[in-house]
Design an enzyme around this catalytic site. Structure first.
Site, PDB file in Angstrom:
ATOM      1  N   LYS A 267      -3.593  -3.096  -0.531  1.00  0.00           N
ATOM      2  CA  LYS A 267      -3.068  -4.368  -0.017  1.00  0.00           C
ATOM      3  C   LYS A 267      -4.089  -5.138   0.817  1.00  0.00           C
ATOM      4  O   LYS A 267      -4.115  -6.361   0.807  1.00  0.00           O
ATOM      5  CB  LYS A 267      -1.808  -4.110   0.825  1.00  0.00           C
ATOM      6  CG  LYS A 267      -0.639  -3.537   0.040  1.00  0.00           C
ATOM      7  CD  LYS A 267       0.015  -4.560  -0.856  1.00  0.00           C
ATOM      8  CE  LYS A 267       1.197  -3.968  -1.616  1.00  0.00           C
ATOM      9  NZ  LYS A 267       1.734  -4.894  -2.626  1.00  0.00           N
TER      10      LYS A 267
ATOM     11  N   GLU B 138       5.867 -10.953   3.765  1.00  0.00           N
ATOM     12  CA  GLU B 138       7.021 -10.136   3.403  1.00  0.00           C
ATOM     13  C   GLU B 138       6.473  -8.747   3.123  1.00  0.00           C
ATOM     14  O   GLU B 138       5.309  -8.608   2.770  1.00  0.00           O
ATOM     15  CB  GLU B 138       7.724 -10.706   2.165  1.00  0.00           C
ATOM     16  CG  GLU B 138       7.149 -10.269   0.810  1.00  0.00           C
ATOM     17  CD  GLU B 138       5.725 -10.762   0.547  1.00  0.00           C
ATOM     18  OE1 GLU B 138       5.321 -11.778   1.167  1.00  0.00           O
ATOM     19  OE2 GLU B 138       5.009 -10.132  -0.250  1.00  0.00           O
TER      20      GLU B 138
ATOM     21  N   SER C  26      -3.234   3.617  -5.614  1.00  0.00           N
ATOM     22  CA  SER C  26      -3.147   2.386  -4.820  1.00  0.00           C
ATOM     23  C   SER C  26      -2.985   2.621  -3.324  1.00  0.00           C
ATOM     24  O   SER C  26      -3.337   1.763  -2.519  1.00  0.00           O
ATOM     25  CB  SER C  26      -2.013   1.511  -5.347  1.00  0.00           C
ATOM     26  OG  SER C  26      -0.793   2.233  -5.333  1.00  0.00           O
TER      27      SER C  26
HETATM   28  C1  LIG Z   1       0.531   1.878  -2.085  1.00  0.00           C
HETATM   29  C2  LIG Z   1       1.224   0.809  -2.833  1.00  0.00           C
HETATM   30  N1  LIG Z   1       1.072   0.736  -4.162  1.00  0.00           N
HETATM   31  C3  LIG Z   1       1.689  -0.214  -4.887  1.00  0.00           C
HETATM   32  C4  LIG Z   1       2.541  -1.115  -4.299  1.00  0.00           C
HETATM   33  C5  LIG Z   1       3.250  -2.100  -5.174  1.00  0.00           C
HETATM   34  O1  LIG Z   1       2.756  -3.402  -5.091  1.00  0.00           O
HETATM   35  P1  LIG Z   1       1.868  -4.026  -6.212  1.00  0.00           P
HETATM   36  O2  LIG Z   1       2.589  -3.858  -7.514  1.00  0.00           O
HETATM   37  O3  LIG Z   1       1.740  -5.448  -5.811  1.00  0.00           O
HETATM   38  O4  LIG Z   1       0.566  -3.346  -6.237  1.00  0.00           O
HETATM   39  C6  LIG Z   1       2.736  -1.084  -2.911  1.00  0.00           C
HETATM   40  C7  LIG Z   1       3.615  -2.068  -2.266  1.00  0.00           C
HETATM   41  O5  LIG Z   1       4.038  -1.987  -1.183  1.00  0.00           O
HETATM   42  C8  LIG Z   1       2.050  -0.087  -2.167  1.00  0.00           C
HETATM   43  O6  LIG Z   1       2.214  -0.007  -0.844  1.00  0.00           O
END
Ligand SMILES: Cc1ncc(COP(=O)(O)O)c(C=O)c1O
Lengths: 410, 267
Positions: free
Chosen positions: A103, A125, A392
């Site tokens: 993020k 948000e 992620s």
């Molecule tokens: C670690 C992590 N991965 C994925 C996401 C999902 O968001 P996005 O699809 O925008 O990557 C989030 C959202 O809070 C997250 O914290």
């Protein structure tokens, strides 16, 4: 449009999207009330200018290197590979970024934009709280006043992140309207923004929302895929055969996918939240099971009923618990460039435990969905093939949830 | 002639301003909406704006959010709302009815189907809050075919160039949002509203309505001095909210507030 022959698609042209009005084919666009239109015009103009400005790029790159800690490693998960029993699995370690998820790549970028506008306040948000934490963090660093809207349900299941945001000086506002999750947090952030548009910059946390947000979030997150390409060349002397990422709103996934769009040899898999299974309604998989519609400023696949009302969603991970998805994913689905699939709560939890136990890496529950699918996929591929999974985020924030599900009181 | 045009022509001839109440269809329950529409007409409404409930009313404050929730408890759909308009038309063939809502219920019904059904139901126009002129081309085409008005919003933040575009796309009337904010928010500044209306009037012949921040006779009268139409939403919806289970009290309260505003505007 869904019958488009994928061999006939000019993939170079796909990478040039969105067009000037913010459309990816029929998706995207700008569906907000009039009060916000000129702020979005201004932001588009500012971003078009700054994204061509070497000074801005230099500032952004500097922050990514020295504040976020990029590049993030591409790690060969040897024991995970062995366990899956097929293709080699690499993990793109976004969990090692400052604040613990992808993020921050986006919040750094948008906070820089905010700085250029001179607006003293930022809002965001958040679902899992990772985007809220990342926004509160950059706001603290730049001396911006920060307010974060978070569904009351998520405030409860992501307590640790709520306290982190407060420590960072942000005000966290629990949202009780609607289903009290991410979509309602986004509604409330929009309402606040309409009222305070003169002095407030809205830092949207995913690749959705009205134009230009899907484009600029994608651009800021694309560092993930660009690094992965380079690192894959270093490790393997070639590009991966497949890349896998979880899809909530779609920012980490589009960040991984976008730089690979023209590389046809690279298969791409976006993993949605399968919740209790795609047979019922308790999931958050609009690309797998939804229909196109308009929500939160863009046209995209949505979970909606036959009257166009948005449905409540379910996922064990707050960050994926969202009924919409970024418009670029809707387009990539229709043209067949990316395969969208799902992993259930149970599969994600199992992957969470597996990765923790055999690699010593505790993934976020969101990312665990990608791990779960990648293990299944790897098993169907030869041992000389290469898969990259976008890890992620890290799982510290989810320890409470996992403990609860395991029946343990912390 | 479309009823909206007829209505503004008649008002102009008699030197009056339009009073446009808003209620959400299906609030507090679908069976009551048509009766409430008649009550509004009897107590001075010139045009009715009928809200289509949506699960995610992004541009609305708490009052209208709750109205949507009440209506959605009964699964009130866009089709149901059009059926209400049809029933209303059985006994009222003159008062224009304009739908106000969000795009997604229209998207799923289909633009062409919506325009056709709306026209057959006796609807006169619609305002789709989250559909700016830039995204309106297809719906506008079908609306034109069926002689339906497409009403657009203007805001204090609308720059001149956009205002020109909106004037070119709008029909029926223009809805000037008096404050930056959601429905039911702060008090309006009448001098500011007047300055903005003057700016818009230089660009268009369309009647100019003003909404947001009008809650009683005093604010209605003040706005009637500078605008062609006075639009009242949250203040009326609150009468419903506070008396959810008492239809007669709802009617009395709506009627009292409407009469107060009508009298003050016509004085
Ligand atoms: C670690 C992590 N991965 C994925 C996401 C999902 O968001 P996005 O699809 O925008 O990557 C989030 C959202 O809070 C997250 O914290």
């Amino acid at each position: 449009m869904s019958t488009t022959d994928k061999t006939a698609i000019d993939l170079k042209a796909v990478t040039m999207l969105p067009n000037k009005t913010g459309h990816f084919g029929p998706y995207g666009g700008r569906f907000v009330s009039e009060t916000l239109m000129s702020a979005l015009d201004d932001l588009t103009e500012l971003y078009d200018r700054l994204s061509q400005d070497p000074e801005f790029q230099k500032e952004y790159d500097y922050d990514l290197a020295h504040y976020v800690g990029r590049p993030s490693p591409l790690y060969f998960a040897e024991r995970l590979t062995e366990k899956a029993g097929g293709a080699k699995i690499y993990l793109k370690r976004e969990d090692l970024n400052h604040t613990g998820a992808h993020k921050v790549n986006n919040t750094i970028g948008q906070a820089l934009l905010a700085k250029y506008t001179g607006k003293p306040k930022v809002i965001a948000e958040t679902g899992a709280g990772q985007h809220g934490v990342a926004t509160a963090t950059v706001a603290a660093r730049l001396g911006l006043q920060c307010t974060v809207f978070m569904g009351a349900t998520d405030v409860e299941r992501q307590k640790l992140n709520v306290y982190r945001m407060r420590l960072l000086g942000a005000e966290v506002i629990p949202v009780t309207s609607g289903t009290a999750t991410l979509k309602d947090a986004m509604n409330e952030a929009m309402r606040h923004w309409v009222t305070n548009v003169d002095d407030t910059f809205y830092i949207i946390g995913t690749a959705a929302g009205p134009h230009p947000y899907p484009k600029l979030v994608r651009d800021f997150q694309s560092i993930i895929g660009r690094e992965t390409k380079r690192q894959s060349m270093e490790h393997e002397g070639r590009l991966p055969d497949a890349v896998v990422a979880c899809v909530g709103g779609g920012s980490n996934a589009i960040g991984m996918f976008y730089p690979f769009i023209e590389d046809e040899s690279v298969a791409m898999y976006g993993v949605e939240a399968g919740g209790h299974g795609l047979e019922g309604d308790d999931h958050a998989a609009p690309l797998c099971k939804g229909k196109p519609g308009v929500l939160h400023g863009n046209r995209t696949y949505l979970m909606e009923d036959e009257n166009g009302q948005i449905m409540g969603t379910h996922s064990v991970s707050a960050g994926l618990d969202y009924p919409g998805v970024g418009p670029e994913h809707s387009y990539l689905k229709d043209i067949g460039r990316v395969n969208y699939v799902a992993a259930t709560d149970d599969e994600a939890l199992e992957a969470f435990h597996t990765l923790t136990e055999i690699e010593g890496i505790m993934p976020a529950l969101e990312s665990s969905h990608a791990i779960a699918y990648a293990m299944k996929l790897a098993a169907t591929m030869d041992k000389d093939k290469v898969i990259v999974v976008n890890l992620s985020g890290r799982g510290d924030k989810d320890i409470h949830t996992v403990a609860g599900l395991d029946g343990i009181e912390i | 002639m479309n009823r909206v045009d007829q209505c503004f022509a008649d008002l102009k001839a008699s030197g009056k301003k339009a009073l446009i109440p808003f209620i959400t269809g299906g609030d507090p329950k679908p069976g009551l909406t048509v009766e409430l529409m008649h009550t509004l007409v009897e107590s001075g409404a010139d045009i009715i704006e009928l809200g289509v409930p949506f699960s995610d009313p992004m541009a609305d404050g708490p009052t209208i959010q709750l109205a949507c929730e009440r209506a959605l408890r009964h699964n009130t759909s866009l089709r149901d709302i059009l059926a209400m308009v049809k029933t209303f038309r059985e006994t009222n063939t003159t008062t224009p009815v304009v739908l106000m809502g969000y795009l997604n219920p229209v998207e799923i019904m289909g633009y062409e189907n919506f325009a056709k059904t709306a026209s057959e139901s006796g609807l006169d126009g619609a305002l789709v809050v989250d559909m700016p002129p830039e995204e309106s081309e297809v719906l506008a085409g079908y609306f034109k075919q069926h002689d339906l008005k497409l009403v657009f919003l203007m805001a204090p933040t609308t720059p001149d160039a956009r205002a020109t575009t909106i004037c070119e796309h709008g029909s029926g009337y223009l809805y000037y949002v008096s404050v930056k904010g959601v429905t039911g928010s702060a008090a309006l500044d009448i001098d500011d509203v007047k300055a903005n209306l003057d700016r818009i009037r230089a660009k268009t012949q369309l009647p100019l309505g003003v909404g947001f921040g009008i809650k009683d006779g005093k604010t209605a009268a003040a706005v009637a001095k500078v605008a062609d139409a006075v639009i009242v939403g949250s203040a009326l919806v609150r009468c419903i909210e506070e008396n959810e289970n008492e239809p007669d009290v709802i009617k009395q309260r709506l009627s009292a507030l409407m009469t107060e505003m009508r009298t003050a505007m016509d004085a």
